[in-house]
Motif scaffolding. Structure first.
Motif, short mmCIF file in Angstrom:
data_model
loop_
_atom_site.label_atom_id
_atom_site.label_comp_id
_atom_site.label_asym_id
_atom_site.label_seq_id
_atom_site.Cartn_x
_atom_site.Cartn_y
_atom_site.Cartn_z
N ASN A 1 0.80 -1.23 0.00
CA ASN A 1 0.00 0.00 0.00
C ASN A 1 0.83 1.27 0.00
O ASN A 1 0.28 2.37 -0.08
N GLU A 2 2.14 1.13 0.17
CA GLU A 2 3.08 2.26 0.23
C GLU A 2 2.70 3.24 1.33
O GLU A 2 2.62 4.45 1.12
N THR A 3 2.42 2.70 2.51
CA THR A 3 2.04 3.52 3.65
C THR A 3 2.97 3.27 4.83
O THR A 3 3.63 2.23 4.91
N VAL A 4 3.01 4.24 5.73
CA VAL A 4 3.78 4.12 6.96
C VAL A 4 2.89 4.60 8.10
O VAL A 4 2.20 5.61 7.98
N GLU A 5 2.89 3.86 9.20
CA GLU A 5 2.19 4.29 10.41
C GLU A 5 3.11 4.07 11.60
O GLU A 5 4.03 3.26 11.55
N TYR A 6 2.86 4.82 12.65
CA TYR A 6 3.67 4.75 13.87
C TYR A 6 2.76 4.39 15.04
O TYR A 6 1.81 5.12 15.34
N ILE A 7 3.06 3.27 15.68
CA ILE A 7 2.29 2.83 16.84
C ILE A 7 3.04 3.33 18.07
O ILE A 7 4.16 2.92 18.35
N GLN A 8 2.38 4.22 18.81
CA GLN A 8 3.00 4.80 20.01
C GLN A 8 2.42 4.14 21.24
O GLN A 8 1.21 3.92 21.33
N GLU A 9 3.30 3.81 22.18
CA GLU A 9 2.86 3.10 23.38
C GLU A 9 3.63 3.60 24.60
O GLU A 9 4.84 3.77 24.56
N PHE A 10 2.89 3.84 25.65
CA PHE A 10 3.45 4.20 26.95
C PHE A 10 2.95 3.17 27.95
O PHE A 10 1.77 2.86 27.98
N SER A 11 3.84 2.63 28.77
CA SER A 11 3.39 1.69 29.79
C SER A 11 4.09 1.97 31.12
O SER A 11 5.24 2.41 31.15
N THR A 12 3.35 1.72 32.20
CA THR A 12 3.89 1.92 33.54
C THR A 12 3.04 1.16 34.55
O THR A 12 2.07 0.51 34.20
N LYS A 13 3.43 1.27 35.80
CA LYS A 13 2.62 0.72 36.88
C LYS A 13 2.63 1.68 38.05
O LYS A 13 3.58 2.44 38.25
N PHE A 14 1.53 1.68 38.79
CA PHE A 14 1.41 2.45 40.02
C PHE A 14 1.27 1.46 41.16
O PHE A 14 0.37 0.61 41.15
N ASN A 15 2.14 1.57 42.15
CA ASN A 15 2.06 0.69 43.31
C ASN A 15 0.86 1.04 44.18
O ASN A 15 0.45 2.18 44.26
N ARG A 16 0.32 0.06 44.83
CA ARG A 16 -0.77 0.15 45.80
C ARG A 16 -2.10 0.50 45.15
O ARG A 16 -2.25 1.50 44.47
N LEU A 17 -3.06 -0.34 45.37
CA LEU A 17 -4.42 -0.07 44.93
C LEU A 17 -5.06 0.95 45.87
O LEU A 17 -4.82 0.92 47.07
N SER A 18 -5.84 1.86 45.30
CA SER A 18 -6.57 2.82 46.13
C SER A 18 -7.80 3.29 45.36
O SER A 18 -7.81 3.29 44.13
N SER A 19 -8.82 3.71 46.09
CA SER A 19 -10.05 4.17 45.44
C SER A 19 -9.81 5.47 44.67
O SER A 19 -10.42 5.69 43.63
N ILE A 20 -8.92 6.32 45.14
CA ILE A 20 -8.62 7.58 44.45
C ILE A 20 -7.96 7.30 43.10
O ILE A 20 -8.37 7.86 42.07
#
Length: 172
Positions: free
Chosen positions: A77-96
């Protein structure tokens, strides 16, 4: 028709010191960004926001966050796309955290990632990012307890560096 190359570059072999990882993330609803100004060199020099809107700052423990961009070229198809991804984790579950992350998941966002080299990168510029994730308690006492997050988006251009001098003014 060929796309003309514009420059070459040397490998950075004389100066070591680049570091992996992401230090912080700034997030706002994509609809609250009115205009992004980019220099001829491809660096974002201004971000105009809807009145009184700012990016919210999220900080992480060291060595738990990353950004990744995958370039997909389709020969047929002569196309280019860029898949952007950010990943992380936050410790401790909380309602906030649960409530805020649920709001983030309901929005299309745009983000600024600050890497551990002090550079800022714009993710989701034209089409935005969507969040997915999970929450877990772990099993053993030493297991992870918290939220895992991933933001993904597709763009027509690679993510751009942001001039560091404009970031504070657009951050809450």
């Amino acid at each position: 028709m060929a796309c003309a190359l514009t420059t070459g570059f040397a490998l950075d072999t004389d100066c070591k010191g680049a570091h992996g990882g992401v230090r912080s993330l700034r997030i706002v609803e994509h609809s609250n960004v009115e205009e992004i100004t980019t220099s001829a060199a491809g660096v974002v020099t201004a971000i105009t926001m809807v009145a009184s809107k700012k990016f919210f700052l999220y900080l992480f423990k060291k060595e738990v966050a990353s950004i990744k961009e995958t370039e997909n070229t389709d020969e047929e198809n002569e196309t280019v796309e860029y898949i952007q991804e950010f990943s992380t984790k936050f410790n401790r579950l909380s309602s906030i955290k649960r409530a805020e992350l649920a709001l983030v998941a309901k929005n299309v966002t745009i983000a600024i990632a600050e890497d551990n080299n002090g550079k800022f990168w714009l993710l989701g510029e034209k089409f935005g990012l969507t969040k997915s994730g999970s929450r877990e308690t772990g099993t053993k006492f030493a297991d992870f307890n918290g939220s895992m997050l991933t933001f993904k988006g597709k763009e027509l251009e690679p993510f751009k560096e942001i001039d560091a001098t404009i970031v504070d003014a657009i951050t809450a």
